[in-house]
Design a protein around this motif. Structure first.
Motif, PDB file in Angstrom:
ATOM      1  N   PHE A 194       3.088  11.301 -10.596  1.00 38.09           N
ATOM      2  CA  PHE A 194       2.060  12.303 -10.856  1.00 38.09           C
ATOM      3  C   PHE A 194       2.442  13.610 -10.161  1.00 38.09           C
ATOM      4  N   ASP A 195       2.609  14.666 -10.952  1.00 36.26           N
ATOM      5  CA  ASP A 195       2.958  15.964 -10.386  1.00 36.26           C
ATOM      6  C   ASP A 195       1.896  16.421  -9.395  1.00 36.26           C
ATOM      7  N   GLU A 196       2.350  17.008  -8.308  1.00 34.13           N
ATOM      8  CA  GLU A 196       1.476  17.566  -7.266  1.00 34.13           C
ATOM      9  C   GLU A 196       0.650  16.508  -6.533  1.00 34.13           C
ATOM     10  N   CYS A 197       1.058  15.262  -6.619  1.00 34.04           N
ATOM     11  CA  CYS A 197       0.403  14.193  -5.859  1.00 34.04           C
ATOM     12  C   CYS A 197       1.108  14.099  -4.503  1.00 34.04           C
ATOM     13  N   THR A 198       0.341  14.135  -3.419  1.00 31.15           N
ATOM     14  CA  THR A 198       0.922  14.115  -2.077  1.00 31.15           C
ATOM     15  C   THR A 198       0.266  13.035  -1.226  1.00 31.15           C
ATOM     16  N   LEU A 199       0.968  12.624  -0.208  1.00 32.12           N
ATOM     17  CA  LEU A 199       0.439  11.638   0.730  1.00 32.12           C
ATOM     18  C   LEU A 199      -0.460  12.333   1.741  1.00 32.12           C
ATOM     19  N   LEU A 200      -1.676  11.799   1.937  1.00 33.96           N
ATOM     20  CA  LEU A 200      -2.604  12.342   2.923  1.00 33.96           C
ATOM     21  C   LEU A 200      -2.514  11.573   4.243  1.00 33.96           C
ATOM     22  N   ASN A 201      -2.397  10.264   4.153  1.00 34.89           N
ATOM     23  CA  ASN A 201      -2.230   9.424   5.342  1.00 34.89           C
ATOM     24  C   ASN A 201      -1.753   8.055   4.867  1.00 34.89           C
ATOM     25  N   ASP A 202      -0.903   7.409   5.674  1.00 31.13           N
ATOM     26  CA  ASP A 202      -0.291   6.169   5.202  1.00 31.13           C
ATOM     27  C   ASP A 202      -0.768   4.911   5.926  1.00 31.13           C
ATOM     28  N   ASP A 203      -1.777   5.041   6.790  1.00 28.60           N
ATOM     29  CA  ASP A 203      -2.183   3.841   7.510  1.00 28.60           C
ATOM     30  C   ASP A 203      -3.626   3.833   7.985  1.00 28.60           C
ATOM     31  N   LYS A 211       0.831  -1.210   0.000  1.00 30.29           N
ATOM     32  CA  LYS A 211       0.000   0.000   0.000  1.00 30.29           C
ATOM     33  C   LYS A 211       0.865   1.259   0.000  1.00 30.29           C
ATOM     34  N   SER A 212       1.837   1.290   0.910  1.00 29.12           N
ATOM     35  CA  SER A 212       2.713   2.457   1.000  1.00 29.12           C
ATOM     36  C   SER A 212       3.560   2.608  -0.255  1.00 29.12           C
ATOM     37  N   THR A 213       4.019   1.489  -0.790  1.00 25.78           N
ATOM     38  CA  THR A 213       4.808   1.512  -2.018  1.00 25.78           C
ATOM     39  C   THR A 213       4.000   2.081  -3.171  1.00 25.78           C
ATOM     40  N   HIS A 214       2.736   1.661  -3.276  1.00 26.53           N
ATOM     41  CA  HIS A 214       1.888   2.147  -4.366  1.00 26.53           C
ATOM     42  C   HIS A 214       1.644   3.651  -4.222  1.00 26.53           C
ATOM     43  N   SER A 215       1.418   4.108  -2.983  1.00 32.38           N
ATOM     44  CA  SER A 215       1.246   5.545  -2.765  1.00 32.38           C
ATOM     45  C   SER A 215       2.503   6.308  -3.182  1.00 32.38           C
TER      46      SER A 215
END
Length: 294
Positions: A175-184, A164-168
């Motif tokens: 993807f430009d401007e793609c950010t992590l919102l939460n990882d778990d 899951k984390s790897t895919h995020s």
């Protein structure tokens, strides 16, 4: 002396009372981005009070669940007033206890303040209380990683170790401007008939504690495979793809049925898919294309 602190997560406000001798910034650093002021008109999701005294003795207790994960070592008991949670953050650590009513609106805990991991234990108890309390408000705490891309959230689920984390991370890299919102442990909820996803104070091993929310664009269950392919899911298949990651006390029939009703709403207004994938850039492209398809 006790001091009350207020926090807002996924637009739900809850209060935490701890002794004034405890520095809340040191004790609960991941919750600090979610601190807020409360107005009289705003409802409280739950109240959590942490003491050093003993909890009331419960003569009738039944163990209904035990687990060992990033929360710590937990034991859930059914008791006359509702539920009792016993938690050790490490194998040989001190035992911290919480008693809550059946809907986790009122929670009282005995904390061992001398424990080196007392902050982590308190954070875990708050996560348990929050996850169960939101079920009654068209919301679900879910085990997943979620990214925000072009103002929309995309949520990735799967068994531990699926990636899951790897895919995020792959989405963020490609993807430009793609950010992590939460990882778990993000929270999803229905607001005015629309699906939303929110960052929370609980993000596993990745310190990502964002007080943000956005429309939910899709939920995808990941499976490791030798090639990348996306399958759109609906109905029972979509429901069963999301259900395993939802936090709920399954032995509590009323709570479980309430969560299932909310989840049914989600799959009717949210794209759900299965992604068989490799850990490469093509997987992100295939996933995004699949979610965009009508």
């Amino acid at each position: 002396m006790i001091k009350e602190h207020f926090f807002r997560i996924a637009d739900f406000i809850f209060s935490v009372k701890v002794p004034k001798t405890q520095d809340i910034v040191v004790l609960l650093p991941s919750l600090i981005p979610f601190r807020c002021e409360k107005t009289e008109a705003e409802p409280i999701l739950f109240r959590f009070e942490a003491f050093s005294d003993e909890l009331p003795c419960e003569t009738e207790e039944k163990v209904i669940g035990e687990s060992e994960n990033d929360l710590g070592f937990t034991r859930l008991k059914k008791c006359l007033c509702g539920y009792k949670v016993e938690l050790k953050f490490t194998t040989e650590g001190a035992i911290h206890m919480m008693i809550a009513d059946s809907r986790f609106k009122e929670c009282k805990a005995v904390m061992c303040w001398e424990d080196a991991y007392v902050g982590s234990a308190l954070c875990s108890l708050l996560r348990i209380a929050f996850a169960q309390a939101v079920v009654w408000h068209n919301a679900i705490s879910i085990h997943a990683s979620v990214v925000k891309y072009r103002g929309v959230g995309y949520l990735f689920m799967g068994k531990s170790g699926t990636g899951k984390s790897t895919h995020s991370s792959i989405w963020q890299q490609n993807f430009d401007e793609c950010t992590l919102l939460n990882d778990d442990n993000p929270t999803i909820r229905i607001v005015d008939g629309k699906p939303m996803v929110y960052g929370t104070a609980w993000s596993g091993k990745t310190p990502c504690y964002k007080n943000e929310g956005c429309p939910l664009g899709g939920m995808v269950r990941l499976y490791q495979a030798s090639e990348n392919s996306f399958t759109a899911l609906s109905g029972v298949e979509a429901f069963m793809a999301v259900l395993p990651g939802c936090s709920v006390i399954r032995q509590d029939v009323e709570q479980y049925n309430t969560l299932c009703a909310t989840l049914t709403e989600f799959i009717q207004c949210t794209k759900v898919g299965r992604l068989d994938c490799l850990p490469n850039a093509e997987a992100a492209q295939v996933c995004y294309a699949g979610l965009l398809q009508e």
